[in-house]
Design an enzyme around this catalytic site. Structure first.
Site, PDB file in Angstrom:
ATOM      1  N   PHE A 136      -0.510  -0.952   1.648  1.00 19.86           N
ATOM      2  CA  PHE A 136       0.238   0.536   1.405  1.00 19.86           C
ATOM      3  C   PHE A 136       1.365   0.630   1.621  1.00 19.86           C
ATOM      4  O   PHE A 136       1.828   0.528   2.896  1.00 19.86           O
ATOM      5  CB  PHE A 136      -0.892   1.608   2.089  1.00 19.86           C
ATOM      6  CG  PHE A 136      -0.562   2.880   1.548  1.00 19.86           C
ATOM      7  CD1 PHE A 136      -0.961   3.435   0.529  1.00 19.86           C
ATOM      8  CD2 PHE A 136       0.241   3.563   2.285  1.00 19.86           C
ATOM      9  CE1 PHE A 136      -0.571   4.857   0.102  1.00 19.86           C
ATOM     10  CE2 PHE A 136       0.558   4.912   2.073  1.00 19.86           C
ATOM     11  CZ  PHE A 136       0.188   5.489   0.991  1.00 19.86           C
ATOM     12  N   LYS A 158       6.417   7.124  10.450  1.00 15.14           N
ATOM     13  CA  LYS A 158       5.317   7.808  11.119  1.00 15.14           C
ATOM     14  C   LYS A 158       5.540   8.303  12.576  1.00 15.14           C
ATOM     15  O   LYS A 158       5.914   9.216  13.024  1.00 15.14           O
ATOM     16  CB  LYS A 158       3.978   7.044  11.076  1.00 15.14           C
ATOM     17  CG  LYS A 158       3.572   7.071   9.596  1.00 15.14           C
ATOM     18  CD  LYS A 158       1.957   6.583   9.632  1.00 15.14           C
ATOM     19  CE  LYS A 158       1.310   6.891   8.220  1.00 15.14           C
ATOM     20  NZ  LYS A 158       1.566   5.870   7.311  1.00 15.14           N
ATOM     21  N   ASP A 210       7.040  -4.123   6.429  1.00 10.68           N
ATOM     22  CA  ASP A 210       6.782  -2.322   6.546  1.00 10.68           C
ATOM     23  C   ASP A 210       5.853  -2.198   8.003  1.00 10.68           C
ATOM     24  O   ASP A 210       4.788  -2.415   7.956  1.00 10.68           O
ATOM     25  CB  ASP A 210       5.653  -2.092   5.395  1.00 10.68           C
ATOM     26  CG  ASP A 210       5.536  -0.648   5.301  1.00 10.68           C
ATOM     27  OD1 ASP A 210       5.621   0.107   6.447  1.00 10.68           O
ATOM     28  OD2 ASP A 210       4.862  -0.093   4.300  1.00 10.68           O
TER      29      ASP A 210
HETATM   30  C1  LIG Z   1       1.830   5.880   6.111  1.00 15.02           C
HETATM   31  C2  LIG Z   1       2.513   4.763   5.190  1.00 15.02           C
HETATM   32  C3  LIG Z   1       3.554   4.698   4.171  1.00 15.02           C
HETATM   33  C4  LIG Z   1       4.207   5.947   3.614  1.00 15.02           C
HETATM   34  O1  LIG Z   1       4.566   6.842   4.602  1.00 15.02           O
HETATM   35  P1  LIG Z   1       5.057   8.333   4.051  1.00 15.02           P
HETATM   36  O2  LIG Z   1       5.780   8.800   5.489  1.00 15.02           O
HETATM   37  O3  LIG Z   1       3.540   8.944   3.810  1.00 15.02           O
HETATM   38  O4  LIG Z   1       5.761   8.253   2.956  1.00 15.02           O
HETATM   39  C5  LIG Z   1       3.953   3.641   3.846  1.00 15.02           C
HETATM   40  N1  LIG Z   1       3.786   2.290   4.488  1.00 15.02           N
HETATM   41  C6  LIG Z   1       2.593   2.408   5.460  1.00 15.02           C
HETATM   42  C7  LIG Z   1       2.381   1.005   5.990  1.00 15.02           C
HETATM   43  C8  LIG Z   1       2.132   3.490   5.875  1.00 15.02           C
HETATM   44  O5  LIG Z   1       1.090   3.538   6.756  1.00 15.02           O
END
Ligand SMILES: *Cc1c(COP(=O)(O)O)cnc(C)c1O
Length: 397
Positions: free
Chosen positions: A139, A253, A224
């Site tokens: 994701f 986050k 990520d």
């Molecule tokens: C939450 C998340 C995103 C997206 O972040 P947003 O602030 O909602 O755009 C991207 N990568 C990972 C691994 C995430 O958990």
């Protein structure tokens, strides 16, 4: 006074219907607790989906916000911003990174990374080398670019054509990655632990093998760490457990302890591709959020939060493993530090609803995975209380 039901009805008339929401109307938060507008208290083991790493309204983050709010709320990136510089220094001093690009969310941080790898490849390897290998069940966000990177058909459904140039391979399978590389490949983008995909931890040696694979093919490696960075796994960044440095890392986050922020951290050599005019963000690295993030990062590094994350992570894991011995539908515990999952062999949605009714906030991802991402300051007593509620809920299943 407006009641919870009235808020819900008003919201139902004017808020976009992108989320299925639980019937909780949030009023305030403190530490590991969230209160609704009726004054009911909930133990928050979702923590804004791993955003409230220091708990709700950490006093040092709040103080930094208050100070900054009275001084300078916003200023253009045409000028130099002290709190932004301090935050970049802190991130670089505590990671592989040497330069930071600031934005406002995880998706934007990944967009920046994808733009950077394409441009870097064009500069160093010429035309037509733009593909990025990502993992199935990954994701990376909800923009057109990041749903294209995400290895889940469900998030792309209805949005074709998506951005071309992504190849998906099973997470943890280095041979599949070898099979996916071509003369068009420029980078690999991976979560060290897949969060939304069900808390899937990279198998031992996988990240190192991916690093060697990238070096062999002159590919950039992007981690990520939007969900698992910022202390969540008990080290400041998840890659540090494996001692495998990427070329680029994305954060968001938990970085500011609540306020919206994103960051892309890169080595000097790679970041050099972003010359003036090649990328930007109006709000990115804004004084208010970066002041909060400086305070949040200092708390993470100096106030024993990482140590607490490790000891409480071990304790929560033990408690969850105990459920696996006692309930036939609880089959496995996964995760690291305080991103933990309890794999069920039944759907978890109803359990999440029941837990909320009894005062515990958790969520369910990938259908059958209960995810626990409490604040990193959580105490043993709070874990005990949460597990008592979960035990009651499990008893009713
Ligand atoms: C939450 C998340 C995103 C997206 O972040 P947003 O602030 O909602 O755009 C991207 N990568 C990972 C691994 C995430 O958990």
């Amino acid at each position: 006074m407006t009641t919870a039901q009235q808020w819900i009805e008003r919201g139902d008339r004017c808020i976009a219907t992108t989320y299925g929401r639980y019937p909780l109307v949030a009023a305030r938060g403190e530490g590991c607790y969230l209160w609704d507008v009726d004054g009911r208290r909930y133990l928050d083991f979702l923590a804004g989906v791993a955003v409230n790493n220091l708990g709700h309204c950490h006093p040092k983050v709040v103080a930094a916000l208050q100070r900054q709010a009275q001084t300078l709320l916003h200023c253009s990136n045409y000028y130099h911003i002290p709190s932004q510089i301090e935050l970049a220094e802190l991130l670089c001093a505590n990671s592989f990174g040497e330069r930071v690009f600031f934005c406002n969310s995880g998706a934007e941080a990944n967009e920046a990374a994808m733009k950077l790898v394409r441009r870097h490849s064009l500069e160093h390897h010429g035309e037509n080398r733009f593909e990025v290998i990502t993992a199935l069940a990954s994701f990376h966000g909800r923009t057109i670019g990041t749903i294209s990177a995400t290895g889940q058909d469900a998030v792309r459904k209805g949005y074709n054509p998506v951005v071309p140039g992504f190849r998906y391979v099973p997470f943890g399978d280095i041979d599949a990655m070898r099979a996916a590389v071509s003369d068009k490949t420029c980078a690999v983008l991976l979560e060290p632990i897949q969060g939304e995909g069900g808390v899937n931890v990279a198998p031992p040696g996988y990240l190192r093998a991916v690093r060697e694979f990238c070096d062999e093919h002159q590919l950039l490696l992007v981690f990520d760490e939007v969900q698992v960075g910022c202390g969540r796994t008990g080290k400041l960044f998840a890659y540090q457990h494996d001692d495998v440095a990427p070329d680029i890392m994305t954060l968001a986050k938990g970085l500011a302890g609540g306020p919206p922020i994103g960051a892309m951290v890169a080595t000097d050599a790679v970041a050099a591709t972003f010359v003036p005019g090649t990328h930007g963000s109006t709000f990115g690295g804004n004084p208010l959020v970066t002041a909060a993030a400086v305070a949040a990062l200092r708390v993470l590094l100096e106030d024993g939060v990482l140590e607490n994350c490790l000891t409480m992570g071990d304790y929560l894991r033990q408690r969850l493993e105990d459920f696996c011995r006692r309930y036939p539908f609880a089959v496995e515990v996964r995760g690291r530090g305080l991103i933990l999952a309890l794999q069920l062999n039944i759907p978890g949605g109803e359990i999440v609803k029941q837990a909320l009714e009894q005062g515990l906030l958790i969520n369910c991802t990938a259908d059958t995975v209960l995810r626990f991402v409490p604040p990193l300051i959580v105490s043993r007593g709070e874990i005990d209380d949460a597990m008592t509620i979960l035990d009651d809920v499990f008893g009713e299943v």
